[in-house]
Write a protein that holds these residues in place. Structure first.
Motif, PDB file in Angstrom:
ATOM      1  N   ALA A 149       0.819  -1.209   0.000  1.00 26.16           N
ATOM      2  CA  ALA A 149       0.000   0.000   0.000  1.00 26.16           C
ATOM      3  C   ALA A 149       0.851   1.256   0.000  1.00 26.16           C
ATOM      4  O   ALA A 149       0.447   2.300  -0.534  1.00 26.16           O
ATOM      5  N   ALA A 150       2.056   1.172   0.590  1.00 28.04           N
ATOM      6  CA  ALA A 150       2.915   2.349   0.726  1.00 28.04           C
ATOM      7  C   ALA A 150       3.905   2.524  -0.418  1.00 28.04           C
ATOM      8  O   ALA A 150       4.519   3.594  -0.536  1.00 28.04           O
ATOM      9  N   ALA A 151       4.070   1.521  -1.259  1.00 28.71           N
ATOM     10  CA  ALA A 151       5.138   1.550  -2.265  1.00 28.71           C
ATOM     11  C   ALA A 151       5.063   2.778  -3.162  1.00 28.71           C
ATOM     12  O   ALA A 151       6.062   3.488  -3.357  1.00 28.71           O
ATOM     13  N   GLU A 152       3.895   3.059  -3.704  1.00 32.90           N
ATOM     14  CA  GLU A 152       3.760   4.188  -4.628  1.00 32.90           C
ATOM     15  C   GLU A 152       3.959   5.517  -3.905  1.00 32.90           C
ATOM     16  O   GLU A 152       4.602   6.430  -4.434  1.00 32.90           O
ATOM     17  N   GLU A 153       3.422   5.619  -2.678  1.00 31.05           N
ATOM     18  CA  GLU A 153       3.551   6.879  -1.943  1.00 31.05           C
ATOM     19  C   GLU A 153       4.982   7.127  -1.490  1.00 31.05           C
ATOM     20  O   GLU A 153       5.436   8.273  -1.456  1.00 31.05           O
ATOM     21  N   LEU A 154       5.722   6.089  -1.142  1.00 32.78           N
ATOM     22  CA  LEU A 154       7.132   6.269  -0.770  1.00 32.78           C
ATOM     23  C   LEU A 154       7.940   6.772  -1.961  1.00 32.78           C
ATOM     24  O   LEU A 154       8.847   7.606  -1.814  1.00 32.78           O
ATOM     25  N   GLU A 155       7.609   6.264  -3.143  1.00 34.26           N
ATOM     26  CA  GLU A 155       8.308   6.743  -4.336  1.00 34.26           C
ATOM     27  C   GLU A 155       7.956   8.198  -4.606  1.00 34.26           C
ATOM     28  O   GLU A 155       8.826   9.002  -4.973  1.00 34.26           O
ATOM     29  N   ARG A 156       6.704   8.570  -4.425  1.00 29.69           N
ATOM     30  CA  ARG A 156       6.322   9.970  -4.588  1.00 29.69           C
ATOM     31  C   ARG A 156       7.015  10.852  -3.551  1.00 29.69           C
ATOM     32  O   ARG A 156       7.432  11.973  -3.848  1.00 29.69           O
ATOM     33  N   LEU A 157       7.108  10.339  -2.327  1.00 29.75           N
ATOM     34  CA  LEU A 157       7.797  11.097  -1.283  1.00 29.75           C
ATOM     35  C   LEU A 157       9.265  11.295  -1.622  1.00 29.75           C
ATOM     36  O   LEU A 157       9.842  12.344  -1.330  1.00 29.75           O
TER      37      LEU A 157
END
Length: 384
Positions: A79-87
């Motif tokens: 669930a966090a993979a895409e948001e960590l990349e955006r971060l």
């Protein structure tokens, strides 16, 4: 540095220095000089670390525990993979690094890539498996949030151990469908204060990760996505509710709980009903899932929201009707299907008009020139 004896300080650094002196040396609780969350953390840490002058050691847990933690938190990591990349992209021009921990404070994800010349703690504190819990490294934002489940900010000398006072960090919780703490998202900067509102940034990304996790954990749920503006439905500000097949609200994210005026649902034996809080029986609400655009819906509390619904299957996949018009079928030599009954035609008409009226039973009844009772009978028949 000479510290004033009164609370009129020249700078935030001087204020925190005086707070530390009163707390650690004089044994006086400096209420109002640092946040209550920091004071409570200092008190907890003193019970296991009597000497805050000693350096904190950022050590990973055992290899077997690391493997177990990564395996247990696979759904959170996905669930966090895409948001960590955006971060990673968002923070690229700043001194900040993002870290994701499990509910106990063990690092399971990070955006850290390469140390800057002044960074000494960042390369070791961001390693997968490092324990950031209060018991291990004292007062930090991820440690406080893992302990309390509440968002927190810890700046500079507010950290418990002396060698960690070069850090600035802000953390936000991530919860699962049962309302339990699923993980912590943290932003940290070493040696340089944040040049932006780190608490707002981390809250934004934590909310998006939480929303993704809630949807992934929903099985056989009707998921309602709501907000006061349709433009907000695909943002971290979206209010989400998971509805079971028997018409009960199984879970809500924070935004949905606030809009519906409902408390935590996860641990309640008496789950709130859809009709009580959405103003529609389940069948009427479910009929809105066929709409390709968000629909307005007035709640019993008087608030009008924009809503979009989707069915979630056990595999976590979204089940939606096609968002494009149904293509005209090619001519067929097969025998024509038997006509549907008058009752079925009537039922289909009721469901269609109800959807066009945004689920408003009274409006649909006026449009069709029938009683509301007739519409409810058709909806009940659909459920049966």
């Amino acid at each position: 540095m000479t510290l004033p004896a009164n609370p009129f300080y020249a700078s935030p650094e001087q204020r925190v220095a005086l707070a530390r002196q009163r707390f650690f040396e004089d044994g006086v609780r400096p209420s109002g000089m640092v946040s209550e969350a920091v004071l409570q953390s200092w008190s907890r840490c003193l019970r296991s670390h009597p000497d805050p002058a000693k350096p904190a050691a950022f050590e990973p847990v055992t290899a077997s525990r690391v493997h177990g933690v990564l395996r247990a938190n696979r759904q959170l990591l996905e669930a966090a993979a895409e948001e960590l990349e955006r971060l990673r992209v968002t923070l690229a021009g700043t001194s900040g690094t993002a870290m994701l921990t499990d509910p106990q404070g063990v690092v399971i994800g990070s955006t850290f890539t390469q140390a800057r010349s002044h960074e000494q703690l960042m390369p070791i504190s961001t390693r997968i498996g490092v324990n950031l819990a209060e018991e291990a490294v004292g007062t930090t934002a991820p440690g406080i949030t893992a302990r309390t489940g509440q968002a927190s900010v810890v700046l500079g000398a507010e950290h418990f151990f002396g060698n960690v006072q070069v850090m600035h960090c802000a953390a936000a919780p991530i919860r699962d469908v049962r309302g339990r703490l699923a993980g912590v998202l943290d932003l940290s900067s070493e040696g340089l204060p944040f040049g932006f509102d780190a608490a707002s940034v981390v809250a934004h990304y934590a909310a998006e990760i939480e929303n993704r996790l809630l949807c992934a954990q929903s099985t056989e749920h009707l998921v309602a996505r709501m907000q006061i503006s349709p433009a907000l439905l695909d943002t971290p500000m979206a209010a989400l509710a998971g509805i079971t097949g028997d018409g009960c609200i199984d879970w809500l994210n924070g935004a949905a709980a606030r809009l519906l005026g409902v408390g935590a649902t996860a641990d309640r034996a008496d789950k709130p009903s859809v009709e009580a809080h959405f103003g529609l029986p389940l069948a009427a609400l479910a009929s809105l899932s066929s709409a390709t655009e968000p629909q307005p819906l007035r709640l019993p509390n008087g608030l009008t929201l924009w809503i979009r619904l989707e069915w979630r299957a056990r595999d976590g996949q979204q089940r939606l009707q096609a968002a494009h018009p149904t293509p005209v079928p090619a001519p067929s030599t097969e025998p024509a299907p038997q006509p549907v009954t008058l009752r079925e035609t009537e039922r289909q008409t009721v469901v269609r008009v109800l959807g066009e009226c945004g689920g408003n039973v009274s409006q649909a009844a006026r449009t069709l020139g029938v009683s509301r009772g007739l519409i409810y009978r058709h909806l009940k028949a659909s459920e049966d």
